[in-house]
Each structure stands twice: as structure tokens, then as C-alpha cells.
Design a protein around this motif. Structure first.
Motif, PDB file in Angstrom:
ATOM      1  N   PRO A 109      44.882  40.194  30.270  1.00 34.96           N
ATOM      2  CA  PRO A 109      44.193  39.388  29.335  1.00 34.96           C
ATOM      3  C   PRO A 109      42.754  39.038  29.764  1.00 34.96           C
ATOM      4  N   SER A 110      42.292  40.350  30.009  1.00 32.32           N
ATOM      5  CA  SER A 110      40.556  39.412  30.170  1.00 32.32           C
ATOM      6  C   SER A 110      40.145  41.587  30.514  1.00 32.32           C
ATOM      7  N   GLY A 111      38.407  41.482  30.398  1.00 35.01           N
ATOM      8  CA  GLY A 111      38.064  42.700  31.247  1.00 35.01           C
ATOM      9  C   GLY A 111      38.002  43.073  32.165  1.00 35.01           C
ATOM     10  N   THR A 112      37.912  41.741  32.678  1.00 35.08           N
ATOM     11  CA  THR A 112      37.334  41.420  34.445  1.00 35.08           C
ATOM     12  C   THR A 112      38.939  42.617  35.046  1.00 35.08           C
ATOM     13  N   ALA A 113      40.008  41.157  34.174  1.00 35.56           N
ATOM     14  CA  ALA A 113      41.458  41.603  35.077  1.00 35.56           C
ATOM     15  C   ALA A 113      41.534  43.543  34.641  1.00 35.56           C
ATOM     16  N   ALA A 114      41.198  44.006  33.372  1.00 33.71           N
ATOM     17  CA  ALA A 114      41.273  45.382  32.846  1.00 33.71           C
ATOM     18  C   ALA A 114      40.858  46.189  34.774  1.00 33.71           C
ATOM     19  N   ASN A 115      39.042  46.049  35.005  1.00 33.04           N
ATOM     20  CA  ASN A 115      38.769  46.801  35.670  1.00 33.04           C
ATOM     21  C   ASN A 115      39.522  46.242  37.565  1.00 33.04           C
ATOM     22  N   ASP A 116      39.628  44.740  37.416  1.00 30.67           N
ATOM     23  CA  ASP A 116      40.507  44.592  38.798  1.00 30.67           C
ATOM     24  C   ASP A 116      41.528  45.653  39.096  1.00 30.67           C
ATOM     25  N   SER A 137      24.713  46.639  37.470  1.00 35.99           N
ATOM     26  CA  SER A 137      26.226  46.538  37.251  1.00 35.99           C
ATOM     27  C   SER A 137      26.723  45.241  36.736  1.00 35.99           C
ATOM     28  N   TYR A 138      27.493  45.012  35.597  1.00 33.56           N
ATOM     29  CA  TYR A 138      27.620  43.830  35.627  1.00 33.56           C
ATOM     30  C   TYR A 138      29.697  44.232  35.409  1.00 33.56           C
ATOM     31  N   HIS A 139      30.429  43.961  35.661  1.00 35.35           N
ATOM     32  CA  HIS A 139      32.218  44.436  35.526  1.00 35.35           C
ATOM     33  C   HIS A 139      32.760  43.020  35.324  1.00 35.35           C
ATOM     34  N   GLY A 140      32.383  41.755  35.432  1.00 28.78           N
ATOM     35  CA  GLY A 140      33.591  41.189  35.591  1.00 28.78           C
ATOM     36  C   GLY A 140      33.172  39.628  36.785  1.00 28.78           C
ATOM     37  N   ARG A 141      33.393  38.775  36.133  1.00 25.94           N
ATOM     38  CA  ARG A 141      34.002  37.853  37.127  1.00 25.94           C
ATOM     39  C   ARG A 141      34.200  37.310  38.571  1.00 25.94           C
ATOM     40  N   ALA A 210      31.291  52.837  36.097  1.00 26.20           N
ATOM     41  CA  ALA A 210      30.137  52.522  35.339  1.00 26.20           C
ATOM     42  C   ALA A 210      29.529  52.046  34.269  1.00 26.20           C
ATOM     43  N   GLU A 211      29.436  51.033  34.056  1.00 26.35           N
ATOM     44  CA  GLU A 211      29.182  50.877  32.148  1.00 26.35           C
ATOM     45  C   GLU A 211      28.647  52.269  31.838  1.00 26.35           C
ATOM     46  N   PRO A 212      28.789  52.920  30.812  1.00 30.46           N
ATOM     47  CA  PRO A 212      27.877  54.314  30.040  1.00 30.46           C
ATOM     48  C   PRO A 212      26.654  53.450  29.743  1.00 30.46           C
ATOM     49  N   GLY A 215      25.729  46.331  29.726  1.00 26.20           N
ATOM     50  CA  GLY A 215      25.748  45.336  29.304  1.00 26.20           C
ATOM     51  C   GLY A 215      25.033  43.846  28.994  1.00 26.20           C
ATOM     52  N   VAL A 216      25.571  43.496  30.648  1.00 25.90           N
ATOM     53  CA  VAL A 216      24.859  42.217  30.810  1.00 25.90           C
ATOM     54  C   VAL A 216      23.475  42.195  31.376  1.00 25.90           C
ATOM     55  N   GLY A 217      23.464  43.748  31.995  1.00 19.70           N
ATOM     56  CA  GLY A 217      21.893  44.356  32.613  1.00 19.70           C
ATOM     57  C   GLY A 217      20.837  44.749  31.268  1.00 19.70           C
ATOM     58  N   THR A 243      35.172  54.908  33.441  1.00 25.37           N
ATOM     59  CA  THR A 243      33.853  53.887  32.710  1.00 25.37           C
ATOM     60  C   THR A 243      34.721  52.876  31.914  1.00 25.37           C
ATOM     61  N   ASP A 244      34.014  51.363  32.097  1.00 19.65           N
ATOM     62  CA  ASP A 244      33.717  50.464  31.628  1.00 19.65           C
ATOM     63  C   ASP A 244      33.299  50.476  30.190  1.00 19.65           C
ATOM     64  N   GLU A 245      34.307  50.762  29.524  1.00 23.54           N
ATOM     65  CA  GLU A 245      34.340  50.621  27.539  1.00 23.54           C
ATOM     66  C   GLU A 245      34.376  48.425  27.352  1.00 23.54           C
ATOM     67  N   VAL A 246      34.258  48.317  28.188  1.00 25.64           N
ATOM     68  CA  VAL A 246      34.131  46.878  27.470  1.00 25.64           C
ATOM     69  C   VAL A 246      33.363  46.193  26.789  1.00 25.64           C
ATOM     70  N   GLN A 247      32.023  46.829  26.746  1.00 25.20           N
ATOM     71  CA  GLN A 247      31.481  46.635  25.647  1.00 25.20           C
ATOM     72  C   GLN A 247      30.804  47.588  24.683  1.00 25.20           C
ATOM     73  N   THR A 248      31.139  48.646  25.391  1.00 18.92           N
ATOM     74  CA  THR A 248      30.362  49.723  24.656  1.00 18.92           C
ATOM     75  C   THR A 248      31.621  50.711  23.841  1.00 18.92           C
ATOM     76  N   ALA A 273      38.022  45.889  26.818  1.00 25.14           N
ATOM     77  CA  ALA A 273      38.648  44.489  26.232  1.00 25.14           C
ATOM     78  C   ALA A 273      37.695  43.750  24.991  1.00 25.14           C
ATOM     79  N   LYS A 274      36.437  43.078  24.822  1.00 26.79           N
ATOM     80  CA  LYS A 274      35.909  42.420  24.423  1.00 26.79           C
ATOM     81  C   LYS A 274      36.995  42.891  22.909  1.00 26.79           C
ATOM     82  N   GLY A 275      36.155  43.218  22.826  1.00 26.33           N
ATOM     83  CA  GLY A 275      36.438  43.610  20.284  1.00 26.33           C
ATOM     84  C   GLY A 275      37.480  43.938  20.305  1.00 26.33           C
TER      85      GLY A 275
HETATM   86  C1  LIG Z   1      30.663  45.759  31.352  1.00 30.62           C
HETATM   87  C2  LIG Z   1      31.453  44.594  31.056  1.00 30.62           C
HETATM   88  N1  LIG Z   1      33.058  44.641  32.162  1.00 30.62           N
HETATM   89  C3  LIG Z   1      33.554  43.421  32.686  1.00 30.62           C
HETATM   90  C4  LIG Z   1      33.495  42.001  32.164  1.00 30.62           C
HETATM   91  C5  LIG Z   1      34.716  40.756  32.029  1.00 30.62           C
HETATM   92  O1  LIG Z   1      35.186  41.278  30.828  1.00 30.62           O
HETATM   93  P1  LIG Z   1      35.582  39.347  30.865  1.00 30.62           P
HETATM   94  O2  LIG Z   1      34.623  38.450  30.563  1.00 30.62           O
HETATM   95  O3  LIG Z   1      36.510  39.512  29.877  1.00 30.62           O
HETATM   96  O4  LIG Z   1      36.677  38.809  31.713  1.00 30.62           O
HETATM   97  C6  LIG Z   1      32.371  42.410  30.665  1.00 30.62           C
HETATM   98  C7  LIG Z   1      32.096  40.925  29.958  1.00 30.62           C
HETATM   99  O5  LIG Z   1      31.086  40.593  29.783  1.00 30.62           O
HETATM  100  C8  LIG Z   1      31.706  43.428  30.397  1.00 30.62           C
HETATM  101  O6  LIG Z   1      30.325  43.207  30.328  1.00 30.62           O
END
Ligand SMILES: Cc1ncc(COP(=O)(O)O)c(C=O)c1O
Length: 429
Positions: A109-116, A137-141, A210-212, A215-217, A243-248, A273-275
Motif C-alpha cells: 500500500p505504500s513506497g515504505t512498505a515496498a522498500n520493506d 537518502s530517504y526510503h520511507g517512514r 539507492a534512489e537514482p 527525492g527528499v534529499g 533501485t528505489d524508483e518511488v520518485q524517479t 509507488a507514488k505516481g
Molecule cells: C524515494 C522514496 N522512497 C520511499 C518513499 C516512501 O513512500 P511512502 O511515503 O509511500 O511510504 C518515499 C516517499 O517520499 C520516497 O521519496
């Protein structure tokens, strides 16, 4: 007390104090159409942030909205315990788009859960709790995602059961290797990676995430080929590349469908995730079948890949591909740069304009010293809002303006939004 003031007071009373909320006078978005949104007090804005790079094809796109409405009238939820036509159709499509051979997809249901899920797969497959991640880096919460996040503003805890080492990445402006040219910069970071593996791990590291483009950074962008050079070292040790493509993802960088494609590599695991859901809660992980099938225990997701989210995502992806929104991101990104570059070059308190496609950022600094100037970025946020434009903020020091409109943006909207940013910069100078 205005509608927003009242809502803000109730929000602070009922929700956690650590919830980051934009603007001195926060707004609630009531509805949207195309690339515009209206707040609860009736103000209209051009949206260059899309709910954190998530409204990808636009607001109230009829093709997407109709598909969601129709599915909502049939069934909202079934869980992964039952077969699902939209889930399997979307999985097959994303597997094909991912560029990963023999790929399988698991929805979350989210990018965080995808990275988990990706980290759990990599650690199970490799039998190791050692990980590599990038600084800034930022990979979720979640507990796991925060463990691989290297940004104090978004790291509420340092506790983790993972053994994570952080290596130098693409945030060149504040890198000790930042003065080097592309080739030498990449070589220095590769040397650092090798040294970290040799000095801080026992070699059998599970994965590198890695995020290519971070994003948050603050849209920190390494040179093309950077991760190709990294992967040569990782391959020597059998370390998986996530590769964390949540933003890219989904063509936002314009030149490619995925951020990793600027680096001449094929990742082992990809997260998204996201888009993809255009706002519906949907994320997922793609991996080669031998990795994806590595768990020896059962695993399910109650919400991941639910019929509403996957039906909406199918319509959303169809719209993206039918209208070549990746091509539009390339075109509009170039147009945006043309307008922003002159003003950035003449402004002492802006260190640089960076990013790719419709993922552009400016970093604000104290002239002369180059120290981060978060107050200036905040002033830019407020100034653009007053002129009817929503943008985002980011960077380790909160001193980066992030510009990331929906990929369907038109020529006129690009020109209008970029001109608002340029005018606001000139006014603050
Ligand atoms: C690169 C990246 N990975 C993971 C996440 C986490 O995604 P979510 O907020 O959907 O859990 C984000 C959220 O901003 C993100 O930018």
C-alpha cells in the motif's frame, strides 16, 4: 477564524506534533482539475508538486476517475487470498516495463512498505543483515525504511536490527569529492564504496539500496553512469542492487522510464509507488523470480494490490503511455530549465539548478559562504504560493525548492509556473 485556521488548530490537536505541514498559513485542497487545485477557501493554484510527485497524470482525469468509479461500484477489497484480474494484469504489465528479466511483482500500500518488502527479500535471499545505502537518502517512514535513510530531519530513531553502512552518493554540492569532474567524482565514490565494504562489512552484504535521484534529499543527481560503476564493485561480492524508483519512476526524468536507466545497469530489485496510483494507495516491488520466490514462509498483503488501486493504476498507466507523458516530461523539463537557468545564474543566493525532466530543484545558500539558507527557501515557498503556485521543499537543511508538476503539464502551464518561480526569485533578491 478562517476555515484553514480552524482546520489547522484541530489538526494540531488531534494529529502528531511531528507531522510536517507546509506553509505559514496551511491550506487544505478541496478539489483539482488537470494541473490545478482549489483550496477550501476558494483559492486556485497551479500545482507543481502533485501531492509529493504522486498526482502523475493530473487531477480528475476522466479516464482514470471513471475506471475507479466503476470498480468502486463492484468491489473495493478482496485481499491477496483471492485471485484478482486487475492485480495480475497490472503485475504483468509492470514486470514487462521494469526491464528486469523473468520479473515478478508484489504489491504494497505504500513506497515504505515496498522498500520493506525489498529489504526483507534481499536479506532472506542473501542470508545477511548487512546493507549499504547512500548518504542523504530517504526510503520511507517505517522502522526498516528509516534504518536505510541518511537524513536526520527524517530519522526519528537510530535503533535498528539491520547493519547499515552509508556510502558517498550523488549530492555533489556538499560532497568532499564535489570539486571533481564527473569521471573523477564517480571514481572517488566507487573507491569509498569499496573501502566501506572492505572495512565495515564482512563482505557478504545483502544489498545496496539507492534512489537514482534523491527525492527528499533535494533532487541530488549523480552523473550518468555513476551506478554502473557502483554495480561493477557490487557484482564482485554478489551484493543485490535495489533501485528505489518511488520518485524517479514512470518517465518523470524525461529521458528514461526509470531513473536507473541513466546508468547502464539492470537492477536486481526495483521498488515503486507514488505516481502509479495517481493518488490511490499503491506501491510494490519487482524482482527476478529467483529472488522474489526466496521466502520459505507464507506472506500476504491485506491492502496491497487491492482491486480499486490496481484498476485505477491500470487506467492511469494506460493514460501515461497513450499520451507519451515521458516525452512530455522531457519537453516541459527543458522548457522549464530555459526559463529558470538565466535567473538562477544571476542570483547569488542560489547555488544551482539540478535534476532531470520534471524533477528540478534549486538550492538556496548564503552568498559567499555557501552555507544552507533554509529561510530563503521558505520565503520562496511562501512567495510562489501568494502568486498561485504550489511547489515543494526538501534537502537535508530544508533549503531546496522542489519543482515536480504532473507529467501531463502543458506548454502554457510550464511557462506560467516557471515564470512565477523566476519572478519570486527576482523579488527576493
Ligand atoms: C524515494 C522514496 N522512497 C520511499 C518513499 C516512501 O513512500 P511512502 O511515503 O509511500 O511510504 C518515499 C516517499 O517520499 C520516497 O521519496
Amino acid at each position: 477564524m478562517g476555515i484553514h485556521d480552524d482546520l489547522y488548530a484541530r489538526t494540531r490537536a488531534a494529529l502528531p506534533a511531528w507531522l510536517a505541514i507546509y506553509y505559514e498559513q496551511p491550506i487544505a485542497i478541496d478539489h483539482g482539475e488537470g494541473r490545478h487545485v482549489w483550496d477550501l477557501e476558494g483559492n486556485r493554484y497551479l500545482d507543481f508538486f502533485g501531492g509529493i510527485l504522486t498526482t502523475m497524470t493530473g487531477y480528475s482525469v476522466p479516464e482514470v476517475t471513471e475506471a475507479i468509479k466503476e470498480q468502486a461500484g463492484k468491489v473495493l477489497h478482496t485481499s491477496t487470498l483471492y485471485l484478482s484480474e486487475p492485480m495480475v494484469e497490472l503485475a504483468a504489465q509492470i514486470a514487462g516495463l521494469s526491464g528486469i528479466p523473468d520479473a515478478k511483482v508484489f504489491f504494497t500500500p505504500s513506497g515504505t512498505a515496498a522498500n520493506d518488502a525489498a529489504i526483507m527479500l534481499a536479506t532472506a535471499y542473501r542470508g545477511s543483515n548487512q546493507l549499504l545505502a547512500l548518504r542523504n537518502s530517504y526510503h520511507g517512514r517505517s522502522f526498516t525504511a528509516v534504518a536505510v535513510t541518511a537524513n536526520r530531519s527524517w530519522s526519528p530513531t537510530a535503533y535498528t536490527g539491520l547493519n547499515v553502512s552509508f556510502v558517498h552518493g550523488g549530492y555533489r554540492l556538499r560532497s568532499p569529492f564535489g570539486h571533481l569532474d564527473d569521471e573523477a567524482f564517480t571514481a572517488a565514490c566507487v573507491d569509498d564504496l569499496r573501502q566501506v565494504i572492505d572495512m565495515m562489512t564482512s563482505g557478504d552484504v545483502a544489498c545496496f539500496i539507492a534512489e537514482p535521484i534523491q527525492g527528499v534529499g533535494g533532487f541530488a543527481t549523480p552523473p550518468d553512469g555513476f551506478f554502473g560503476a557502483f554495480k561493477e564493485v557490487l557484482d564482485e561480492y554478489g551484493i543485490l542492487f535495489i533501485t528505489d524508483e518511488v520518485q524517479t519512476g514512470w518517465g518523470r526524468t524525461g529521458e528514461h522510464f526509470w531513473g536507473y536507466q541513466a546508468h547502464g545497469i539492470t537492477p536486481d530489485i526495483l521498488t515503486f509507488a507514488k505516481g502509479v496510483g495517481n493518488g490511490l494507495a499503491l506501491g510494490g516491488v519487482v524482482a527476478r523470480a529467483e529472488i522474489m520466490d526466496a521466502f520459505q514462509a507464507n506472506s500476504i498483503s491485506t491492502f496491497g494490490g487491492n482491486p480499486l488501486a490496481t484498476t485505477g493504476a491500470l487506467a492511469n498507466l494506460k493514460y501515461l503511455l497513450d499520451h507519451d507523458l515521458q516525452g512530455n516530461a522531457l519537453k516541459q523539463g527543458a522548457r522549464m530549465r530555459d526559463i529558470l537557468e538565466p535567473v538562477v545564474n544571476e542570483t547569488e543566493w542560489i547555488a544551482e539548478l539540478r535534476g532531470k525532466g520534471l524533477m528540478l530543484a534549486v538550492e538556496t545558500v548564503v552568498p559567499g559562504t555557501g552555507e544552507p539558507d533554509g529561510a530563503k527557501a521558505s520565503a520562496l515557498m511562501e512567495g510562489t504560493k501568494e502568486r498561485g503556485l504550489l511547489v515543494g521543499k526538501g534537502g537535508l537543511y530544508g533549503n531546496v525548492l522542489r519543482i515536480a508538476p504532473p507529467l501531463s503539464i502543458t506548454d502554457e502551464e510550464t511557462e506560467e509556473g516557471a515564470s512565477i518561480i523566476a519572478d519570486t526569485i527576482r523579488d527576493l533578491s
